[in-house]
Design a protein around this motif. Structure first.
Motif, PDB file in Angstrom:
ATOM      1  N   ARG A 173      14.713   4.111  25.835  1.00 32.55           N
ATOM      2  CA  ARG A 173      15.501   3.583  27.026  1.00 32.55           C
ATOM      3  C   ARG A 173      15.103   4.582  28.064  1.00 32.55           C
ATOM      4  O   ARG A 173      15.205   5.802  28.212  1.00 32.55           O
ATOM      5  CB  ARG A 173      17.087   3.828  26.571  1.00 32.55           C
ATOM      6  N   ASP A 230      23.515   3.052  21.976  1.00 39.24           N
ATOM      7  CA  ASP A 230      23.405   2.734  23.589  1.00 39.24           C
ATOM      8  C   ASP A 230      24.331   3.200  24.542  1.00 39.24           C
ATOM      9  O   ASP A 230      23.640   3.630  25.585  1.00 39.24           O
ATOM     10  CB  ASP A 230      22.980   1.228  23.519  1.00 39.24           C
ATOM     11  N   ASN A 231      25.712   3.001  24.205  1.00 37.11           N
ATOM     12  CA  ASN A 231      26.687   3.642  25.293  1.00 37.11           C
ATOM     13  C   ASN A 231      26.570   5.035  25.338  1.00 37.11           C
ATOM     14  O   ASN A 231      26.686   5.635  26.379  1.00 37.11           O
ATOM     15  CB  ASN A 231      27.988   2.986  24.944  1.00 37.11           C
ATOM     16  N   MET A 232      26.122   5.852  24.179  1.00 35.33           N
ATOM     17  CA  MET A 232      25.931   7.166  24.240  1.00 35.33           C
ATOM     18  C   MET A 232      25.044   7.584  25.143  1.00 35.33           C
ATOM     19  O   MET A 232      24.813   8.420  25.847  1.00 35.33           O
ATOM     20  CB  MET A 232      25.973   7.864  22.677  1.00 35.33           C
ATOM     21  N   SER A 277      24.872  11.160  16.955  1.00 35.16           N
ATOM     22  CA  SER A 277      24.948   9.678  17.240  1.00 35.16           C
ATOM     23  C   SER A 277      23.999   8.774  16.459  1.00 35.16           C
ATOM     24  O   SER A 277      24.167   8.032  15.995  1.00 35.16           O
ATOM     25  CB  SER A 277      24.870   9.311  18.528  1.00 35.16           C
ATOM     26  N   SER A 301      22.424  -0.308  17.681  1.00 33.21           N
ATOM     27  CA  SER A 301      23.655  -0.082  17.833  1.00 33.21           C
ATOM     28  C   SER A 301      24.325   0.244  19.273  1.00 33.21           C
ATOM     29  O   SER A 301      23.563   0.527  20.091  1.00 33.21           O
ATOM     30  CB  SER A 301      23.918   1.352  17.012  1.00 33.21           C
ATOM     31  N   ARG A 302      25.405  -0.664  19.477  1.00 34.51           N
ATOM     32  CA  ARG A 302      26.033  -0.613  20.816  1.00 34.51           C
ATOM     33  C   ARG A 302      26.461   0.863  21.253  1.00 34.51           C
ATOM     34  O   ARG A 302      26.574   1.245  22.390  1.00 34.51           O
ATOM     35  CB  ARG A 302      27.070  -1.684  20.882  1.00 34.51           C
ATOM     36  N   ALA A 303      27.172   1.369  19.987  1.00 33.71           N
ATOM     37  CA  ALA A 303      27.714   2.769  20.271  1.00 33.71           C
ATOM     38  C   ALA A 303      26.548   3.545  20.488  1.00 33.71           C
ATOM     39  O   ALA A 303      26.929   4.591  21.636  1.00 33.71           O
ATOM     40  CB  ALA A 303      28.300   3.296  18.893  1.00 33.71           C
ATOM     41  N   THR A 309      23.396   5.758  27.370  1.00 30.95           N
ATOM     42  CA  THR A 309      23.811   5.370  28.873  1.00 30.95           C
ATOM     43  C   THR A 309      24.483   6.683  29.359  1.00 30.95           C
ATOM     44  O   THR A 309      24.101   7.169  30.686  1.00 30.95           O
ATOM     45  CB  THR A 309      24.317   4.091  28.787  1.00 30.95           C
ATOM     46  N   SER A 310      25.492   7.213  28.760  1.00 27.51           N
ATOM     47  CA  SER A 310      26.289   8.159  29.337  1.00 27.51           C
ATOM     48  C   SER A 310      25.259   9.604  29.398  1.00 27.51           C
ATOM     49  O   SER A 310      25.712  10.135  30.357  1.00 27.51           O
ATOM     50  CB  SER A 310      27.301   8.196  28.577  1.00 27.51           C
TER      51      SER A 310
END
Length: 139
Positions: A18, A128-130, A106, A124-126, A132-133
């Motif tokens: 990413r 990916d969110n981590m 994660s 995993s969405r979780a 991104t943060s």
């Protein structure tokens, strides 16, 4: 601030990559893949000492003009690579370590998911969110 985060499998194929500026995505992919040679050199240089260590943080792999590339290896030889903007001088080594610990935790959560097949791309969405943060976070 991290501009690219990658999870590379033991066999050196990407499980997850990413990057934030989409126009430089190919450049970051190249940087991640060239850093794998440095990771392999550091692992072979450490030899058996790496097996005994609990901290698998490899540190700065190589700096470029605009970015710094850091590495981390899990016990299962999965490589975590992070590209950080060089202009951020406030980012210290211990902060990079803590970012890798969060990323590793994660990743471990993804591996513990019974519906995830090891070796598949991470979707995993979780996770990916981590990531991104971590990329948005300004240290």
């Amino acid at each position: 601030m991290a501009v690219c985060i990658a999870v590379i499998a033991k066999e050196n194929y990407p499980l997850y990559i990413r990057s934030t500026p989409m126009e430089n995505e190919l450049k970051f992919h190249y940087m991640v893949h060239t850093s794998l040679d440095v990771v392999d050199e550091k692992i072979s240089a450490m030899g058996k000492a790496l097996v005994d260590q609990r901290e698998l943080y490899l540190g700065l792999l190589y700096p470029t003009e605009d970015y710094k590339v850091y590495g981390f290896v899990t016990n299962s030889k999965v490589k975590l690579v992070m590209v950080v903007d060089s202009s951020n001088t406030a980012l210290r080594d211990n902060e990079i370590r803590s970012m890798f610990r969060k990323l590793h935790n994660s990743y471990t959560d993804v591996m513990c998911n019974p519906f995830y097949n090891p070796g598949d791309r991470i979707q995993s969405r979780a996770f990916d969110n981590m990531v991104t943060s971590m990329m948005i976070q300004v240290c």
